[in-house]
Enzyme design. Sequence first.
Site, PDB file in Angstrom:
ATOM      1  N   ALA A 144       8.389  -1.160  -8.338  1.00 18.92           N
ATOM      2  CA  ALA A 144       8.122   0.230  -8.698  1.00 18.92           C
ATOM      3  C   ALA A 144       7.045   0.315  -9.767  1.00 18.92           C
ATOM      4  O   ALA A 144       6.204   1.221  -9.754  1.00 18.92           O
ATOM      5  CB  ALA A 144       9.407   0.910  -9.181  1.00 18.92           C
ATOM      6  N   SER A 153      -0.719 -13.603   3.449  1.00 16.23           N
ATOM      7  CA  SER A 153       0.007 -12.368   3.187  1.00 16.23           C
ATOM      8  C   SER A 153      -0.399 -11.255   4.152  1.00 16.23           C
ATOM      9  O   SER A 153      -1.449 -11.329   4.791  1.00 16.23           O
ATOM     10  CB  SER A 153      -0.243 -11.897   1.746  1.00 16.23           C
ATOM     11  OG  SER A 153       0.250 -12.836   0.818  1.00 16.23           O
ATOM     12  N   GLY A 173      12.211  -0.961 -10.642  1.00 12.71           N
ATOM     13  CA  GLY A 173      12.045  -2.382 -10.936  1.00 12.71           C
ATOM     14  C   GLY A 173      10.589  -2.798 -10.974  1.00 12.71           C
ATOM     15  O   GLY A 173       9.685  -1.977 -11.153  1.00 12.71           O
ATOM     16  N   SER A 174      10.364  -4.110 -10.785  1.00 16.20           N
ATOM     17  CA  SER A 174       9.005  -4.645 -10.878  1.00 16.20           C
ATOM     18  C   SER A 174       8.091  -4.073  -9.799  1.00 16.20           C
ATOM     19  O   SER A 174       6.931  -3.741 -10.061  1.00 16.20           O
ATOM     20  CB  SER A 174       9.037  -6.175 -10.793  1.00 16.20           C
ATOM     21  OG  SER A 174       9.661  -6.604  -9.590  1.00 16.20           O
ATOM     22  N   GLY A 216      13.092   3.797  -7.051  1.00 15.87           N
ATOM     23  CA  GLY A 216      13.213   2.480  -7.652  1.00 15.87           C
ATOM     24  C   GLY A 216      12.618   2.479  -9.043  1.00 15.87           C
ATOM     25  O   GLY A 216      11.828   3.362  -9.403  1.00 15.87           O
ATOM     26  N   GLU A 254      -3.113 -10.519  -2.003  1.00  9.71           N
ATOM     27  CA  GLU A 254      -2.198  -9.778  -2.878  1.00  9.71           C
ATOM     28  C   GLU A 254      -1.597 -10.717  -3.926  1.00  9.71           C
ATOM     29  O   GLU A 254      -1.403 -11.901  -3.692  1.00  9.71           O
ATOM     30  CB  GLU A 254      -1.115  -9.081  -2.054  1.00  9.71           C
ATOM     31  CG  GLU A 254      -0.275  -9.994  -1.176  1.00  9.71           C
ATOM     32  CD  GLU A 254       1.033 -10.375  -1.825  1.00  9.71           C
ATOM     33  OE1 GLU A 254       1.311  -9.883  -2.930  1.00  9.71           O
ATOM     34  OE2 GLU A 254       1.762 -11.182  -1.241  1.00  9.71           O
ATOM     35  N   CYS A 260       9.764  -9.894   1.129  1.00 16.61           N
ATOM     36  CA  CYS A 260      10.011  -8.922   2.196  1.00 16.61           C
ATOM     37  C   CYS A 260       9.312  -9.322   3.487  1.00 16.61           C
ATOM     38  O   CYS A 260       9.613  -8.780   4.552  1.00 16.61           O
ATOM     39  CB  CYS A 260       9.559  -7.535   1.766  1.00 16.61           C
ATOM     40  SG  CYS A 260       7.819  -7.431   1.313  1.00 16.61           S
ATOM     41  N   ASN A 261       8.382 -10.271   3.411  1.00 14.70           N
ATOM     42  CA  ASN A 261       7.607 -10.643   4.590  1.00 14.70           C
ATOM     43  C   ASN A 261       7.837 -12.077   5.061  1.00 14.70           C
ATOM     44  O   ASN A 261       7.235 -12.490   6.054  1.00 14.70           O
ATOM     45  CB  ASN A 261       6.109 -10.473   4.307  1.00 14.70           C
ATOM     46  CG  ASN A 261       5.740  -9.033   4.099  1.00 14.70           C
ATOM     47  OD1 ASN A 261       6.065  -8.187   4.910  1.00 14.70           O
ATOM     48  ND2 ASN A 261       5.086  -8.741   2.987  1.00 14.70           N
TER      49      ASN A 261
END
Length: 433
Positions: free
Chosen positions: A191, A106, A188-189, A186, A111, A48-49
């Site tokens: 979440a 990050s 998934g992973s 959500g 993270e 996402c980044n």
Amino acid sequence: MLVLGISHATAPLDLLERLSETERPLDDLIRDITAVDGFDAAVVVSTCNRLEIYAEARPDASGDALRELVTRHADLEPGALDSHLYTHQADDAVRHLFAVASGLDSVVVGEDQILGQVKQGLDRSQQLERSGKVLDRAVQTALRVGRRARNETGLNEAGRSLATAGLGFFERQVGSLTGRTALVIGAGSMAGVVVAALRRSGLSRVHLANRTPEKAQRLAATADGDGFGLDDIPRLLTEVDVVVGATAATGRVVPVGTVEAAMAERAGRPLFVLDLAMPHNIAPEAAALPGVTFVDLQRIAEEGEGDEISAASVVAAQEIVAKEVGSFSAGLRLAGATPILTAMRNAAAEATEAELSRLARRLNDIDESTHQEISRSVRRIVDKILHQPTVRVRELAASSDGARYLDALGELFVPGAPGAHRPPDKTKVEAIA
């Protein structure tokens, strides 16, 4: 190795969203990259980044072609990404990869999720048969370095996931979340990471909403909550205290009108919104509504306090990366010396055998045992003469100037070779910068 990338450090959130929203599969981008002359293998790390391409590039590779591929992948006009792209080559490329895997690049330093994302990039290229020996080795080493940086420094304890960082951001503004209820969109992973972080923050109950309610129920059961479908979100927004967007949906799951309607029924109770999705799950316009505290990745990056990660931990992790880069690059240069040393020894062996054959013809009256003893003595002399140059070549190859020495030796013993041991010509890719 060459890196071309764009990340939170060089581009605004809306542009990164465009990269995430594209309908073009990453598989197609990888195939397109390796179809370009000069790029023999590629690994794409997409989060996402960031979107980063790691490629094995020959000296004649066209950086412009790579830049155009990324721009087309994002469905953008030519030149739209130029001021946001960055490139790294050779040792700098390796250093960047190792820093990324370590979490040093990050939004939230240290993270953990980036390690899995880097591995996914390698797995994808291997499945497509578009990776290569250098890239495989580089990424596998980066994963090891990332784990080492976390385990041997305070980075592992101090560095936290984006979910924990976002919740910490809330707590610094509004106090403890203990006893409150939450809704996670959500299942998934991501979440799963969010649910774990919410439980550690002391929330009394965590509900989940997902396209598949059964999947949401399984995860919600671990946090004393219930699973729902997406149609239940408007009602749940009137009941919970915290809502977290954590699904990979490409469109808005919660439009601003839905949040506005929920706030009208909350009788002044505040709503804390944490949107960790890219693109946004929850309309960012909701940030302007009275009573809504809205936090997304951009706000964490700009206003977060870094989760109190100590400077000493970051410095220690950076030192690990620097040492590992030196070792990795020295190993690559040393590998480049192997064909040259082989050519040098082959040349010496051919000359030795030719001279021994000539001697045997001239001294045809000597017995076989004498001939064998002479042959052994000559070969021992040649081996002793070659020993010190061999050791020295390996030492020089491993040094920071190793490529220069290998170039010279290559011209001596492998004339006319393509020069695979030579580093990429920076002039071929500087147009990307």
